[in-house]
Write an enzyme that holds these catalytic residues in place. Structure first.
Site, PDB file in Angstrom:
ATOM      1  N   LYS A 122       0.863  -1.192   0.000  1.00 16.13           N
ATOM      2  CA  LYS A 122       0.000   0.000   0.000  1.00 16.13           C
ATOM      3  C   LYS A 122       0.894   1.236   0.000  1.00 16.13           C
ATOM      4  O   LYS A 122       1.484   1.600   1.015  1.00 16.13           O
ATOM      5  CB  LYS A 122      -0.923   0.047   1.219  1.00 16.13           C
ATOM      6  CG  LYS A 122      -2.064   1.041   0.969  1.00 16.13           C
ATOM      7  CD  LYS A 122      -2.461   1.916   2.111  1.00 16.13           C
ATOM      8  CE  LYS A 122      -1.645   3.111   2.420  1.00 16.13           C
ATOM      9  NZ  LYS A 122      -1.831   4.295   1.573  1.00 16.13           N
ATOM     10  N   GLU A 179       9.816   1.546  10.523  1.00 20.49           N
ATOM     11  CA  GLU A 179      10.805   2.598  10.251  1.00 20.49           C
ATOM     12  C   GLU A 179      10.064   3.914  10.407  1.00 20.49           C
ATOM     13  O   GLU A 179       9.229   4.253   9.573  1.00 20.49           O
ATOM     14  CB  GLU A 179      11.357   2.459   8.825  1.00 20.49           C
ATOM     15  CG  GLU A 179      12.062   1.147   8.534  1.00 20.49           C
ATOM     16  CD  GLU A 179      13.437   1.073   9.177  1.00 20.49           C
ATOM     17  OE1 GLU A 179      13.924   2.087   9.695  1.00 20.49           O
ATOM     18  OE2 GLU A 179      14.015  -0.029   9.183  1.00 20.49           O
ATOM     19  N   CYS A 231      13.242  11.318   6.689  1.00 20.85           N
ATOM     20  CA  CYS A 231      13.191  10.868   8.089  1.00 20.85           C
ATOM     21  C   CYS A 231      14.487  11.175   8.812  1.00 20.85           C
ATOM     22  O   CYS A 231      14.496  11.451   9.996  1.00 20.85           O
ATOM     23  CB  CYS A 231      12.895   9.374   8.128  1.00 20.85           C
ATOM     24  SG  CYS A 231      14.046   8.388   7.163  1.00 20.85           S
ATOM     25  N   GLU A 285       8.822  16.392  15.033  1.00 15.73           N
ATOM     26  CA  GLU A 285       9.287  16.244  13.658  1.00 15.73           C
ATOM     27  C   GLU A 285       8.462  17.160  12.762  1.00 15.73           C
ATOM     28  O   GLU A 285       7.233  17.175  12.854  1.00 15.73           O
ATOM     29  CB  GLU A 285       9.113  14.791  13.201  1.00 15.73           C
ATOM     30  CG  GLU A 285       9.678  14.564  11.821  1.00 15.73           C
ATOM     31  CD  GLU A 285       9.476  13.137  11.334  1.00 15.73           C
ATOM     32  OE1 GLU A 285       8.408  12.570  11.598  1.00 15.73           O
ATOM     33  OE2 GLU A 285      10.387  12.608  10.670  1.00 15.73           O
TER      34      GLU A 285
END
Ligand code: NAP
Length: 487
Positions: A173, A248, A282, A383
């Site tokens: 997906k 992750e 990331c 973040e």
């Protein structure tokens, strides 16, 4: 290519979730109408995957034969690199240089896992009786892969290649904003002789399609890359099923400049670490710690260089900072900066979208540097996933380590110093899955990658990447011809 069809169990068909638009973030234009999967499509994909993974054609295929298919997929991606790059730039906004590199990295990932598969061994273990013992690895069956929008083809490959190498079927997906290249990849994979049903690509909303894949009883493992909030939700569902997951997740990585660093090298590395990919990475080095003794000399030079970075569409070879993935995301990044300024941060550069007709319809945002806030400020802890850097001074190694590690994340870190023993000592003390010294954002598929703390669970890449998608089995082969004495 027709993107209105999705790839379900080896069949191209209209998704039962309807159609949606893929938008170019450089100018807001329509890239393609694209199919959307439904939960029924998930059922069909998993059923096809279960059947295909159990089929002797795949199950009994020898490793070197499976490896040949993977290597062919790698070659097909490389041969198609320009088309993939153009498509991905249109879908994500990224520069052509970056999307080309991502496509080549995906090709390398398939070839690496082909080679790793060919050279993988099973082990005989030491017996404690009259038997022969061995430890072997079996496929899981159907693996669900859920990927984010920031590096689509590379993250797809990092999940599909080792999972197929391990003998599984994969239901992928991709992210809603950037599904086109994953559908394109499915076409390439299909043409390389992969038995039907082993790969499905199901674009659709994560809360519906991603969730259905995670919950499906036929799915035996989830490989997820994305935000920590989503990762935690997936881990909770997986805990109910007692299903392994690999996560992750996000980061807020510290980059450190010691007083003996080569300044030009450090500045170039810091700019690349935070502003390439427009900060949508990331591992972006989004918290910069500078030794107080050089802070006043270093920071103005950095700011001057950041303000001079060239902003433009990903299709221009001049562009260094391309648009963000969507105006929705750009506005979220801008809101983070506004909140930080309202909370007392000082703006050193950026802090706004560039103006002008060439930018008005796009998702652009200027490279932004903030200062004047402590490490526990929200802007230093959350973040942002955009081109926003916060600069902080530090006083000595203990203060540095305390500040750098004071975050819920633990994905990556960077150190700039000419003093290697000191940099190494520091690298060992940082709570991060990857530490770069005098370089940043470099990757090798043969080097394991994973996050500590709330940045993830498990590792990807490296030779063990295949084993991570298998189940271990011990086999005892009795060597005696007599009955066991007890009975
Ligand atoms: P996200 O919102 O967590 O989405 C990631 C994927 O999960 C998308 O495909 C999304 O679908 C899907 N999803 C959303 N809700 C779900 C649910 N309830 N169940 C199953 N799947 C669900 O992350 P993102 O905004 O796309 O990506 C940015 C994040 O990824 C950042 O935090 C970044 O740090 C992280 N990231 C980590 C790494 C790493 O290797 N550590 C690499 C790249 C990115 P939709 O597209 O429909 O939302």
């Amino acid at each position: 290519m027709d993107f209105t069809k999705i790839f379900v169990g080896g069949e191209w068909r209209e998704g039962r979730g309807g159609l949606t638009d893929s938008i170019d973030p450089a100018d807001g234009s329509l890239v393609a109408r694209r199919g959307v999967a439904s939960v029924d499509d998930v059922d069909d994909a998993v059923a096809a995957g279960l059947q295909a993974s159990a089929d002797p054609e795949w199950r009994n295929m020898l490793p070197h034969q499976r490896a040949r298919i993977l290597a062919r997929i790698g070659d097909a991606i490389e041969a198609d690199v320009e088309a993939i790059s153009a498509l991905q730039t249109a879908d994500t906004g990224k520069t052509r240089a970056e999307t080309r590199a991502l496509a080549l990295s995906a090709a390398g990932t398939f070839r690496y896992f082909a080679a790793a598969l060919e050279t993988m061994d099973e082990t005989l273990t030491s017996p404690r009786g009259s038997y022969l013992t061995m430890s072997v690895h079996e496929p899981i069956g159907v693996v669900g892969a859920i990927t984010p929008w920031n590096s689509p083809i590379a993250s797809d490959a990092q999940k599909i290649a080792p999972a197929l190498a391990a003998g599984n079927a994969v239901v992928l997906k991709p992210a809603e904003w950037t599904s086109l290249v994953s559908l394109h990849l499915a076409r390439l994979v299909e043409q390389q002789g992969l038995p039907r049903g082993l790969l499905s690509v199901l674009p659709g909303p994560g809360s519906v399609i991603g969730d259905a894949i995670v919950r499906h009883r036929g799915v035996g493992k989830i490989l997820f890359t994305g935000g920590t909030t989503t990762g935690r939700r997936i881990a909770a569902v997986a805990a109910e099923k007692l299903m392994p997951v690999s996560l992750e997740l996000g980061g807020k990585s510290p980059t450190i400049v010691l007083e003996d660093a080569d300044m030009d090298q450090a500045i170039a590395g810091i700019l690349f670490g935070i502003f390439s990919s427009s900060g949508q990475s990331c591992i972006a080095g989004s918290r910069l710690f500078v030794d107080r003794s050089i802070y006043d000399a270093f920071v103005p030079r950095l700011v001057e260089r950041a303000a001079a970075l060239r902003i433009g569409p990903g299709t221009s070879t001049e562009t260094q900072v391309a648009p963000l993935v969507s105006t929705i995301h750009r506005d979220q990044v801008a809101a983070h900066v506004e909140r930080a300024l309202a909370a007392g941060a000082t703006l050193l550069c950026g802090g706004e979208a560039p103006s002008g007709p060439e930018f008005d319809q796009g998702a652009y945002y200027r490279p932004t540097i903030l200062a004047g806030v402590p490490n526990d400020a929200v802007i230093c802890q959350e973040e942002i996933f955009g081109p926003v850097l916060v600069v902080l001074p530090f006083d000595g190694e203990e203060d540095l380590v305390a500040q750098a590690n004071d975050t819920v994340f633990g994905l990556a870190a960077g150190i700039w110093s000419r003093d290697f023993p000191r940099a190494y000592r520091l690298a060992r003390r940082l709570e991060a899955g990857t530490v770069w010294v005098n370089t940043y954002k470099q990757f090798s598929i043969s080097t394991p990658f994973g996050g500590w703390k709330e940045s993830g669970l498990g590792v990807e890449k490296g030779r063990d990447g295949i084993r991570a998608h298998m189940r271990q089995k011990s086999i005892y082969l009795g060597l005696d011809s007599h009955p066991l004495p007890w009975a």
